[in-house]
Design a protein around this motif. Sequence first.
Motif, PDB file in Angstrom:
ATOM      1  N   LYS A 178      37.572  47.011  40.128  1.00  0.00           N
ATOM      2  CA  LYS A 178      38.614  46.581  39.189  1.00  0.00           C
ATOM      3  C   LYS A 178      38.032  45.744  38.045  1.00  0.00           C
ATOM      4  N   GLY A 179      36.955  45.045  38.302  1.00  0.00           N
ATOM      5  CA  GLY A 179      36.337  44.211  37.270  1.00  0.00           C
ATOM      6  C   GLY A 179      36.980  42.843  37.137  1.00  0.00           C
ATOM      7  N   VAL A 180      38.072  42.599  37.882  1.00  0.00           N
ATOM      8  CA  VAL A 180      38.780  41.322  37.796  1.00  0.00           C
ATOM      9  C   VAL A 180      39.179  40.866  39.198  1.00  0.00           C
ATOM     10  N   LYS A 181      39.377  39.548  39.332  1.00  0.00           N
ATOM     11  CA  LYS A 181      39.867  38.956  40.569  1.00  0.00           C
ATOM     12  C   LYS A 181      40.866  37.851  40.210  1.00  0.00           C
ATOM     13  N   SER A 182      41.932  37.752  41.004  1.00  0.00           N
ATOM     14  CA  SER A 182      42.907  36.692  40.774  1.00  0.00           C
ATOM     15  C   SER A 182      42.243  35.346  41.019  1.00  0.00           C
TER      16      SER A 182
ATOM     17  N   ASP B   8      44.531  36.968  36.751  1.00  0.00           N
ATOM     18  CA  ASP B   8      43.351  37.818  36.889  1.00  0.00           C
ATOM     19  C   ASP B   8      42.276  37.383  35.906  1.00  0.00           C
ATOM     20  N   ASP B   9      41.089  37.067  36.436  1.00  0.00           N
ATOM     21  CA  ASP B   9      39.967  36.674  35.600  1.00  0.00           C
ATOM     22  C   ASP B   9      38.798  37.631  35.875  1.00  0.00           C
ATOM     23  N   VAL B  10      37.787  37.560  35.015  1.00  0.00           N
ATOM     24  CA  VAL B  10      36.628  38.443  35.161  1.00  0.00           C
ATOM     25  C   VAL B  10      35.957  38.205  36.510  1.00  0.00           C
TER      26      VAL B  10
ATOM     27  N   GLY C 249      45.243  34.904  28.897  1.00  0.00           N
ATOM     28  CA  GLY C 249      46.064  35.749  29.753  1.00  0.00           C
ATOM     29  C   GLY C 249      45.207  36.515  30.741  1.00  0.00           C
ATOM     30  N   GLU C 250      45.708  37.683  31.171  1.00  0.00           N
ATOM     31  CA  GLU C 250      44.987  38.468  32.166  1.00  0.00           C
ATOM     32  C   GLU C 250      43.729  39.107  31.584  1.00  0.00           C
TER      33      GLU C 250
END
Length: 360
Positions: A217-221, A151-153, A246-247
């Motif tokens: 969510k603010g994040v996407k894989s 998961d990244d920004v 990390g995530e």
Amino acid sequence: MAKRDYYEVLGVGKSASADEIKKAFRRKAVEHHPDKGGDETKFKEINEAYEVLKDPSKRQRYDQFGHAGVGSSAASDGGNPFAGFGGGGQEMHFDFGDLGLGDIFGSFFGGGQQQRGGRRTRRGNDMQTTIDLTFEQAVFGTEEELHLNIDDVCEHCKGTTAEPGHELKTCPTCGGSGQVVTATRTIFGNIQQASVCHECEGTGKVPEKVCSVCHGKGVKSKRQDIKLKIPAGIDDGATIRLRERGEAIARGEKGDLYVNIRVKPHKKFTREGDIILSEEHVSMVDAALGTEIDVETVDGLVTMKIPAGTQSGTDFKLSSHGVPHIRNDRRGPHIVTIVVDIPTKLSRREKQLLEELRDA
């Protein structure tokens, strides 16, 4: 500071039996045990000495080569600068925040929130992965590429959770405090309990309109390709930490990535700390008369002289052909144990010659 002689540390002579060494260790260990008010440094020194002298092969190498024959990490606790991080193996933690060799540290896996400067900081989950190295890669170091989905920004909202062009507003559930308070009536009266607000997850803010890509969510894989430099001398069981790889988490800090190292066994070499060990076979004639042999090392073939009269089990040291120290460029030795092969089948002529030799 130079290390003391291990026999001197335990207070025994070089001819002491295994039983005498064990009794001396127990007596010294009780005398200097930290739980009984003893000196912790001396206690570790006693343990280090005993770990070497109780092992017949290590003791033989120590008697022949001194401290160089047992390596900087041959003993537990006292001799291993990385001891105390866990169970078996070389439980080292390298902090590779800038993908370069950093300090050794103790840490934990986790995520959620951490206390920073008197306030809570949201933090993504730590991640871990494992890579396999050959014996030679662990000795000389290497560079590995990691390919992970983490998961990244979110690139659309930049991790804010709000659709671009829209602001964050005060959370209506907690009023911006990030906490909700619940009251429970008990026989002792009302008890109030504060917990993290589930609406804003403790941030005190919620988006006016959630991001259309990550849905708030603010994040996407995302696939992440990471080049990792493995230091020379790393051992099986070591762990490398990459800070903030990390995530990710919305409106918070990224977690860390932990890379666990596994080293494949070698068909010929074994390792004790910074020492490499191997065996070489010679015939009884060559052992008796003396010879030269080519010895396989991690640096290639090295010619080694076998003196006349060499006995089976004799150790020879090849200096600076072992494993590099993690903290500097110095290398340990490669110790070669000679095995004298006694023939099991002899021709009539060979038997005749040996009988003549015996009679002579």
